[in-house]
Design a protein around this motif. Structure first.
Motif, short mmCIF file in Angstrom:
data_model
loop_
_atom_site.label_atom_id
_atom_site.label_comp_id
_atom_site.label_asym_id
_atom_site.label_seq_id
_atom_site.Cartn_x
_atom_site.Cartn_y
_atom_site.Cartn_z
N ALA A 23 0.83 -1.21 0.00
CA ALA A 23 0.00 0.00 0.00
C ALA A 23 0.87 1.26 0.00
CB ALA A 23 -0.93 -0.01 1.21
N LYS B 149 8.15 5.54 -2.05
CA LYS B 149 7.78 6.85 -1.50
C LYS B 149 8.85 7.28 -0.49
CE LYS B 149 2.69 6.83 -1.83
NZ LYS B 149 2.45 5.63 -2.61
N TYR C 157 0.80 8.10 2.16
CA TYR C 157 0.37 7.01 3.05
C TYR C 157 0.82 7.41 4.45
CZ TYR C 157 -0.70 2.35 4.76
OH TYR C 157 -1.25 1.29 5.45
N ASP D 225 2.12 1.94 -3.51
CA ASP D 225 1.11 2.09 -4.57
C ASP D 225 1.18 3.50 -5.15
OD1 ASP D 225 -1.14 2.20 -6.19
OD2 ASP D 225 -2.36 1.02 -4.82
N ASP E 2 -1.68 6.45 -4.95
CA ASP E 2 -1.88 7.33 -3.81
C ASP E 2 -0.71 8.28 -3.64
OD1 ASP E 2 -4.39 6.12 -2.79
OD2 ASP E 2 -3.09 4.37 -2.49
N ASN F 121 -5.30 10.46 -0.76
CA ASN F 121 -5.18 11.11 -2.06
C ASN F 121 -6.23 12.21 -2.17
OD1 ASN F 121 -7.66 9.83 -3.07
ND2 ASN F 121 -6.43 7.96 -3.09
N ARG G 168 -4.11 5.13 3.22
CA ARG G 168 -3.90 5.84 1.95
C ARG G 168 -4.58 7.21 1.98
NH1 ARG G 168 -3.36 1.61 -2.30
NH2 ARG G 168 -3.55 -0.43 -1.32
N LYS H 244 4.74 10.52 -2.11
CA LYS H 244 5.04 10.10 -3.47
C LYS H 244 6.17 10.94 -4.03
CE LYS H 244 2.68 9.13 -7.87
NZ LYS H 244 1.36 9.18 -8.55
#
Length: 269
Positions: A8, A35, A17, A11, A14, A124, A122, A88
């Motif tokens: 996760a 990330k 996190y 990922d 997103d 976003n 997550r 990210k």
């Protein structure tokens, strides 16, 4: 971390996190994330090992670990509140975010950490726009409001054996006491010779050198609080003479304690 959580975090769908946990024992596994990680520890002392450096993360500081950096954590502290924000990777990032760095947590950043202490999972723009905006702001202000301090890589190993970890916790709890190796050995049902050999075999250093390192680590933490004078800090970490503390502090960190305190005040102001 569980495999599901690691997936996760990585990922790309997103932007962020968030994972905050109370831990009694740091997971020493090696990690690498797609990330970047912002790590803040409340109530404990964390050691961060990258491929080339050993970073000491004291209280009131946080660490930026760039994306795709291999690292692992170690600590002898218990009941640590770990704040972890994963960001990210940006196509264009400020130069200060391209390498691992330690920052003093000024009042604004600390308030942001505390405000987000119940967040999890997550984040976003679609699932939580307000949280998304705060994390965007957090990443933007790090280079502007939290200049990296002169980090002090503590170039010494940390205990691997459970017995030495218990001894490290005992020494940290009684950091103001000048225990000899004979006294510590007796406390843990060992001979001083056996304990000395265990330090050398497990860590490659002597008891005295390890005791000196954790005293200076605690001193750095107390200095960050900006509550005590240097003499008071010296006494709180087991030194009765300011000159002895100052000389050892300079030998370990490469900077005199008075200069370090001045830097702390500069960053806070």
């Amino acid at each position: 971390m569980e495999l599901e959580q690691l997936a996760a975090i990585d990922d790309d769908q997103d932007d962020f996190y968030v994972c905050h946990t109370y831990v009694d024992r740091i997971d020493p596994r090696e990690y690498i994330h797609r990330k970047a990680r912002l790590l803040y520890a409340d109530g404990g002392i964390i050691h961060v090992f990258t491929a080339t450096q050993h970073w000491y993360l004291p209280g009131r500081f946080y660490m930026w670990i760039p994306a795709n950096t291999t690292y692992h954590l170690e600590s002898s502290s218990s009941r640590i509140h770990l704040y972890s924000f994963y960001f990210k990777e940006q196509k264009v990032a400020h130069s200060v975010l391209l390498n691992p760095n330690i920052f003093l947590s000024n009042d604004l950043m600390r308030e942001m950490f505390l405000f987000a202490q119940d967040w999890e999972g997550r984040i976003n723009k679609k699932n939580s726009y307000s949280k998304y905006c705060l994390l965007r702001a957090m990443m933007a202000i790090i280079p502007e409001m939290s200049p990296p301090i002169d980090a002090f890589p503590m170039q010494h190993p940390y205990p691997k054996s459970e017995k030495l970890q218990r001894i490290a916790r005992y020494l940290n709890t009684n950091i103001d006491q000048a225990f000899t190796i004979e006294q510590v050995a007796t406390q843990f049902g060992m001979s001083s010779r056996s304990l000395s050999r265990l330090f050398k075999e497990d860590m490659g250093i002597s008891y005295i050198r390890f005791l000196r390192a954790i005293r200076i680590a605690k001193a750095l933490e107390l200095m960050a609080e900006n509550t005590y004078s240097i003499l008071e800090i010296a006494m709180r970490v087991g030194y009765n003479e300011l000159s002895s503390f100052s000389n050892i502090f300079t030998r370990v960190t490469g900077i005199r304690p008075s200069v370090y305190m001045s830097k702390i005040n500069e960053y806070k102001n």
